[in-house]
Design a protein around this motif. Structure first.
Motif, PDB file in Angstrom:
ATOM      1  N   ARG A   1       3.302   7.689   2.168  1.00  0.00           N
ATOM      2  CA  ARG A   1       3.969   6.895   1.461  1.00  0.00           C
ATOM      3  C   ARG A   1       5.711   7.360   2.082  1.00  0.00           C
ATOM      4  NH1 ARG A   1       4.553  11.996  -1.345  1.00  0.00           N
ATOM      5  NH2 ARG A   1       3.634  11.079  -2.667  1.00  0.00           N
ATOM      6  N   ASP A   2       5.701   6.507   2.235  1.00  0.00           N
ATOM      7  CA  ASP A   2       7.291   6.278   3.088  1.00  0.00           C
ATOM      8  C   ASP A   2       6.863   6.800   5.266  1.00  0.00           C
ATOM      9  OD1 ASP A   2       8.542   4.993   1.560  1.00  0.00           O
ATOM     10  OD2 ASP A   2       9.412   7.560   0.589  1.00  0.00           O
TER      11      ASP A   2
ATOM     12  N   ASP B   1      -7.372  14.090  21.856  1.00  0.00           N
ATOM     13  CA  ASP B   1      -6.703  14.417  23.873  1.00  0.00           C
ATOM     14  C   ASP B   1      -6.058  13.632  24.631  1.00  0.00           C
ATOM     15  OD1 ASP B   1      -8.839  12.148  24.084  1.00  0.00           O
ATOM     16  OD2 ASP B   1     -10.272  13.112  24.547  1.00  0.00           O
ATOM     17  N   GLY B   2      -5.597  12.944  24.184  1.00  0.00           N
ATOM     18  CA  GLY B   2      -4.513  11.401  24.530  1.00  0.00           C
ATOM     19  C   GLY B   2      -4.733   9.966  25.155  1.00  0.00           C
ATOM     20  N   SER B   3      -6.132  10.546  24.939  1.00  0.00           N
ATOM     21  CA  SER B   3      -6.603   9.109  24.656  1.00  0.00           C
ATOM     22  C   SER B   3      -6.471   8.240  24.334  1.00  0.00           C
ATOM     23  CB  SER B   3      -8.488   9.001  25.338  1.00  0.00           C
ATOM     24  OG  SER B   3      -8.801   9.767  24.503  1.00  0.00           O
ATOM     25  N   ARG B   4      -6.232   6.381  24.653  1.00  0.00           N
ATOM     26  CA  ARG B   4      -6.036   5.566  23.765  1.00  0.00           C
ATOM     27  C   ARG B   4      -7.102   4.791  23.176  1.00  0.00           C
ATOM     28  NH1 ARG B   4      -1.503   2.993  25.533  1.00  0.00           N
ATOM     29  NH2 ARG B   4      -2.184   1.233  25.083  1.00  0.00           N
ATOM     30  N   ILE B   5      -6.525   5.027  21.578  1.00  0.00           N
ATOM     31  CA  ILE B   5      -7.927   3.743  20.599  1.00  0.00           C
ATOM     32  C   ILE B   5      -7.959   2.382  19.984  1.00  0.00           C
ATOM     33  CG2 ILE B   5      -9.148   4.686  19.452  1.00  0.00           C
ATOM     34  CD1 ILE B   5      -8.835   7.249  19.146  1.00  0.00           C
ATOM     35  N   PRO B   6      -8.485   1.542  20.905  1.00  0.00           N
ATOM     36  CA  PRO B   6      -7.534   0.683  20.444  1.00  0.00           C
ATOM     37  C   PRO B   6      -8.444   0.136  19.205  1.00  0.00           C
ATOM     38  CG  PRO B   6      -9.140   0.061  21.005  1.00  0.00           C
ATOM     39  CD  PRO B   6      -8.572   1.400  21.726  1.00  0.00           C
ATOM     40  N   VAL B   7      -7.212  -0.244  17.618  1.00  0.00           N
ATOM     41  CA  VAL B   7      -7.994   0.046  16.449  1.00  0.00           C
ATOM     42  C   VAL B   7      -7.428  -1.375  15.506  1.00  0.00           C
ATOM     43  CG1 VAL B   7      -8.056   2.167  16.272  1.00  0.00           C
ATOM     44  CG2 VAL B   7      -5.818   1.016  15.617  1.00  0.00           C
ATOM     45  N   GLU B   8      -8.129  -1.783  14.744  1.00  0.00           N
ATOM     46  CA  GLU B   8      -7.111  -2.721  13.758  1.00  0.00           C
ATOM     47  C   GLU B   8      -7.109  -2.129  12.373  1.00  0.00           C
ATOM     48  OE1 GLU B   8      -9.311  -7.550  12.373  1.00  0.00           O
ATOM     49  OE2 GLU B   8     -10.156  -5.305  11.632  1.00  0.00           O
ATOM     50  N   LEU B   9      -6.005  -2.553  12.576  1.00  0.00           N
ATOM     51  CA  LEU B   9      -5.159  -2.098  10.785  1.00  0.00           C
ATOM     52  C   LEU B   9      -5.244  -2.995   9.898  1.00  0.00           C
ATOM     53  CD1 LEU B   9      -2.198  -0.040  11.620  1.00  0.00           C
ATOM     54  CD2 LEU B   9      -4.802   0.651  11.718  1.00  0.00           C
ATOM     55  N   ILE B  10      -5.897  -3.043   8.719  1.00  0.00           N
ATOM     56  CA  ILE B  10      -5.301  -3.418   7.596  1.00  0.00           C
ATOM     57  C   ILE B  10      -4.828  -2.388   6.523  1.00  0.00           C
ATOM     58  CG2 ILE B  10      -7.005  -4.791   5.133  1.00  0.00           C
ATOM     59  CD1 ILE B  10      -9.508  -4.739   7.515  1.00  0.00           C
ATOM     60  N   MET B  11      -4.179  -3.415   6.124  1.00  0.00           N
ATOM     61  CA  MET B  11      -2.505  -2.893   5.181  1.00  0.00           C
ATOM     62  C   MET B  11      -2.175  -3.588   4.083  1.00  0.00           C
ATOM     63  SD  MET B  11      -1.998  -0.898   7.650  1.00  0.00           S
ATOM     64  CE  MET B  11      -0.168   0.456   6.919  1.00  0.00           C
ATOM     65  N   ARG B  12      -2.084  -2.460   3.001  1.00  0.00           N
ATOM     66  CA  ARG B  12      -2.601  -3.034   2.149  1.00  0.00           C
ATOM     67  C   ARG B  12      -1.936  -1.642   0.678  1.00  0.00           C
ATOM     68  NH1 ARG B  12      -4.186  -6.477   3.818  1.00  0.00           N
ATOM     69  NH2 ARG B  12      -6.484  -8.105   2.788  1.00  0.00           N
ATOM     70  N   THR B  13      -1.045  -2.499  -0.429  1.00  0.00           N
ATOM     71  CA  THR B  13       0.388  -1.578  -1.190  1.00  0.00           C
ATOM     72  C   THR B  13      -1.139  -1.851  -2.263  1.00  0.00           C
ATOM     73  OG1 THR B  13       1.855  -2.752  -0.114  1.00  0.00           O
ATOM     74  CG2 THR B  13       1.525  -1.297  -2.129  1.00  0.00           C
ATOM     75  N   VAL B  14      -1.019  -0.440  -2.544  1.00  0.00           N
ATOM     76  CA  VAL B  14      -2.003   0.101  -4.157  1.00  0.00           C
ATOM     77  C   VAL B  14      -1.417   1.475  -4.859  1.00  0.00           C
ATOM     78  CG1 VAL B  14      -4.746  -0.200  -2.473  1.00  0.00           C
ATOM     79  CG2 VAL B  14      -2.965   2.685  -2.719  1.00  0.00           C
ATOM     80  N   GLU B  15      -1.593   1.079  -6.278  1.00  0.00           N
ATOM     81  CA  GLU B  15      -1.166   1.901  -6.926  1.00  0.00           C
ATOM     82  C   GLU B  15      -2.115   2.973  -6.887  1.00  0.00           C
ATOM     83  OE1 GLU B  15       0.517   2.445 -11.914  1.00  0.00           O
ATOM     84  OE2 GLU B  15       1.111   0.253 -10.270  1.00  0.00           O
ATOM     85  N   LEU B  16      -2.037   4.548  -6.967  1.00  0.00           N
ATOM     86  CA  LEU B  16      -2.402   5.911  -6.842  1.00  0.00           C
ATOM     87  C   LEU B  16      -1.767   6.517  -8.279  1.00  0.00           C
ATOM     88  CD1 LEU B  16      -5.606   6.505  -6.484  1.00  0.00           C
ATOM     89  CD2 LEU B  16      -4.072   7.548  -4.142  1.00  0.00           C
TER      90      LEU B  16
ATOM     91  N   GLU C   1       1.815   5.873  -9.059  1.00  0.00           N
ATOM     92  CA  GLU C   1       2.857   5.973  -7.659  1.00  0.00           C
ATOM     93  C   GLU C   1       1.896   4.461  -7.636  1.00  0.00           C
ATOM     94  OE1 GLU C   1       4.384   8.934  -4.523  1.00  0.00           O
ATOM     95  OE2 GLU C   1       2.569   9.705  -5.271  1.00  0.00           O
ATOM     96  N   LYS C   2       2.822   4.026  -6.107  1.00  0.00           N
ATOM     97  CA  LYS C   2       2.415   3.312  -5.681  1.00  0.00           C
ATOM     98  C   LYS C   2       2.862   3.507  -4.207  1.00  0.00           C
ATOM     99  CE  LYS C   2       4.147  -1.166  -7.559  1.00  0.00           C
ATOM    100  NZ  LYS C   2       4.748  -2.716  -7.199  1.00  0.00           N
ATOM    101  N   LEU C   3       1.336   3.383  -3.249  1.00  0.00           N
ATOM    102  CA  LEU C   3       1.203   4.132  -1.711  1.00  0.00           C
ATOM    103  C   LEU C   3       0.776   3.042  -0.806  1.00  0.00           C
ATOM    104  CD1 LEU C   3      -0.713   7.068  -2.680  1.00  0.00           C
ATOM    105  CD2 LEU C   3       1.886   7.078  -1.959  1.00  0.00           C
TER     106      LEU C   3
END
Length: 691
Positions: free
Chosen positions: A161-162, A220-235, A238-240
């Motif tokens: 949230r925010d 530990d400070g290492s880098r992790i490449p990731v793919e983010l899938i962003m969605r808006t949901v109501e839980l 409340e919208k999160l």
């Protein structure tokens, strides 16, 4: 109480009609019950019809008569509460539907008082909340499924949230190294690497539904490449923002591997042909701008086929890997190294001042690339033959430079292998001549320009005719009659030798059958024709099957043919040669070792191989009878072969003294100018008839 006047009565009637119309159209069931007797005083259409009654018939009925005794007992406590406390009461009930099923209702009991505050009755307002409760049920199920999914999925999931994380699942904790307690309440940007912050911040500001790649930080400070899938949901109303965090390290590693394989050889890791050519072109452009010299080295491994054939491809692959490692180790980081396939390697040298710099590198490569391996209990050395073409002297285009280096490499092999050869213009002329000759050879086969000459063989003790050797000749349309020395090298290099060798075998078998039909014999039976085999032909898989097929197609018998192989051919395929020779002898063919004494056949090999004859090379015979060394070697060969039960034939006999000496040592057959020169078939037939 005074009686109502007519206008008052009309006004009350109008008000009652308006009230009834309003009550019938509101989305609720409405009824009024008396406080003392709980009998219906009023009901709108919806309330009456819900219980199968009309607005007229429902009036005066007791509450229990309308809803049923069972339902009355269930709601009686709520009614008593209203009467006792004079307060509104709200409760929910499920009611059966007329068409089947059940519906959920919210019921409001509202007390009605007179002006003195005395309870007169209670209003009943019934709202159908079935849809709301169903929506709530579905939402709860959805939230339950989401919670189960969050726990079961292998991908990280977080809600924020925010920007402040409100919930995370175990896989996200495992991915980042932080516990749920440490993550919840933290801002998501605190876990994004510095270089990725602007991109992630922009996505958060836009609140888009999208997927994108970024990099987060592990504990530990290492880098992790990731793919983010962003969605808006109501839980929970409340919208999160929800993010699915997908670890893409394996995918990126696979993509990098695929990209590497697209540019590099899968076995050695060196540049492949396409990548080498691209980088070579760039270096040539730079050299052209700066006026620099480059050198292209084309490297081919000597004896590599013997390693593959004798020890298998796994050992061959190990040799290639070792060679590649030694090449890279002996060169500078600025030099290009590639593998074009098989045992062909290429090197591009840059930053050269003179040709002497190239020679230094060549000498180093010759010393370090040699790879010793074990084959049949013997040490076998795999060495490099290197052709060199220099930019810009030997070519200004990549293809041209490679072609010239390849040409020089073949000349290095011809010079004895394990050496290097710089390109010279004369080599290009030779290569072009070979190309022309290759095309003419192919045409010669289709135009029947080849023929067999035959050289007679006789018995040493009686001089009686005993057979013939078939010798290939080419009646070239422009150059006249050519012996094999003029074209065999080109035929073998370009694999035309397979077609040419099969033609020789077929022609010899056909001739043997024709002579058999004409009655030409060697005095003991059908004449035997000896045929020289090429190395490529003998090493061809299924060669014995090919011979069997040719015999069947020509109608010849195996005992009419003799196959001559050189020592080198046998040693190069010592693992498979015995089986092939046994198959040939089973077909009735005689097997002979040609040019004996010039190769590397040991006495042990002679005892292991299924052979019938041995032919002493004419280089030894030519020095007889005067050369003492030639006498010693030739006599030892004859005695050894006779002791092994082999028939011995001497080639190149030119004088009676040679004949007499060889016969005295036990040599059984002679062939040479003293007996007869090679002759065309018709002339040979006349020669046989004359004898």
């Amino acid at each position: 109480m005074n009686a109502l006047t007519a206008p008052d009565f009309e006004r009350q009637a109008l008000d009652a009609a308006r009230f009834r119309m309003l009550a019938d159209h509101v989305p609720a069931w409405i009824a009024l019950y008396g406080a003392a007797d709980h009998r219906c005083l009023f009901a709108n259409r919806g309330y009456a019809e819900a219980f199968g009654l009309t607005q007229e018939s429902i009036v005066g009925l007791h509450f229990s008569e309308i809803v049923g005794s069972e339902a009355y007992e269930q709601v009686r406590l709520s009614v008593d509460e209203l009467v006792r406390d004079h307060k509104s009461v709200v409760y929910e009930r499920e009611l059966p539907r007329l068409g089947g099923g059940r519906s959920c209702h919210e019921i409001h009991l509202i007390p009605q008082f007179d002006e003195a505050g005395v309870l007169l009755g209670s209003w009943v307002l019934v709202y159908d909340i079935t849809r709301h409760r169903e929506a709530e049920r579905l939402l709860r199920e959805s939230e339950t499924r989401l919670d189960k999914f969050m726990q079961a999925t292998v991908e990280g999931i977080l809600f924020h949230r925010d920007g402040r994380m409100t919930d995370v699942n175990p896989p996200l904790c495992a991915l980042t190294g932080w516990s749920a307690g440490e993550l919840i309440g933290q801002h998501v940007l605190a876990f994004v690497t510095e270089d990725e912050l602007p991109k992630v911040r922009e996505v958060m500001q836009q609140s888009q539904e999208l997927r994108y790649e970024t990099v987060i930080k592990h504990r530990d400070g290492s880098r992790i490449p990731v793919e983010l899938i962003m969605r808006t949901v109501e839980l929970d109303g409340e919208k999160l923002r929800m993010a699915v965090v997908r670890d893409i390290r394996d995918r990126l590693a696979s993509e990098a591997r695929i990209q590497h394989l697209a540019l590099h050889d899968g076995l050695t890791g060196l540049l492949n042909r396409a990548a080498f050519m691209d980088r070579m072109t760039l270096l040539m452009r730079r050299a052209e701008r700066k006026g620099e010299m480059l050198a292209l080295l084309f490297i081919d491994l000597d004896n590599f086929k013997r390693v593959n054939d004798s020890l298998g491809h796994l050992e061959g692959d190990q040799v290639l890997t070792t060679v590649s490692e030694r090449l890279v180790g002996a060169l500078r980081g600025s030099d290009l190294v590639g593998r074009f396939g098989g045992d062909e390697f290429v090197v591009l040298l840059s930053d050269l001042a003179t040709r002497a710099d190239i020679v230094v590198v060549l000498e180093a490569l010759l010393s370090v690339v040699e790879v010793p391996v074990k084959a049949d209990g013997r040490a076998l050395s795999v060495t490099p033959s290197i052709g060199v073409a220099v930019y810009p002297d030997d070519g200004r285009q990549a293809d041209e430079l490679i072609q010239h280096a390849d040409t020089a490499m073949y000349r290095a092999k011809a010079r004895g292998r394990a050496t290097y050869q710089f390109f010279e213009p004369a080599l290009a002329e030779t290569a072009y001549a070979d190309l022309v000759l290759e095309a003419e050879l192919a045409q010669g086969l289709t135009r029947n320009e080849f023929e067999l000459f035959f050289q007679p063989q006789v018995e040493a003790t009686t001089g009686q005719f005993s057979g013939a050797e078939a010798l290939l000749r080419w009646r070239h349309p422009q150059r006249g009659l050519l012996s094999p020395d003029a074209f065999i090298f080109v035929a073998e290099r370009h694999r035309l030798m397979l077609s040419l060798g099969e033609w020789v075998l077929r022609e010899a078998a056909t001739t043997a059958r024709r002579w058999r039909e004409k009655g030409l014999t060697d005095g003991h039976g059908p004449m035997r024709i000896a045929v020289n085999l090429s190395r490529m032909q003998f090493h061809l898989e299924g060669f014995a099957d090919t011979v069997e097929r040719l015999l069947a197609e020509t109608g010849a018998q195996g005992r009419w043919l003799e196959l001559e192989l050189t020592e080198r051919m046998l040693i190069d395929d010592i693992e498979h040669a015995p089986a092939t020779l046994a198959q040939l002898r089973a077909l009735g063919l005689t097997v002979s070792v040609d040019d004996f004494g010039t190769g590397y056949t040991s006495l042990a090999h002679l005892t292991e191989l299924p052979l019938d004859k041995l032919k002493i090379d004419q280089s030894f015979v030519a020095r007889l009878p005067d050369d003492v060394g030639a006498q010693a070697i030739t006599r030892a060969i004859v005695q050894m072969a006779v002791g092994l039960g082999l028939t011995v034939t001497a080639e190149g006999v030119r004088s009676a003294a040679q004949w007499q000496l060889l016969a005295g040592w036990g040599c059984q057959q002679f062939q040479g100018e003293l007996v007869g020169a090679p002759m065309p078939a018709a002339e040979f037939e006349a020669w046989v008839k004359a004898r």
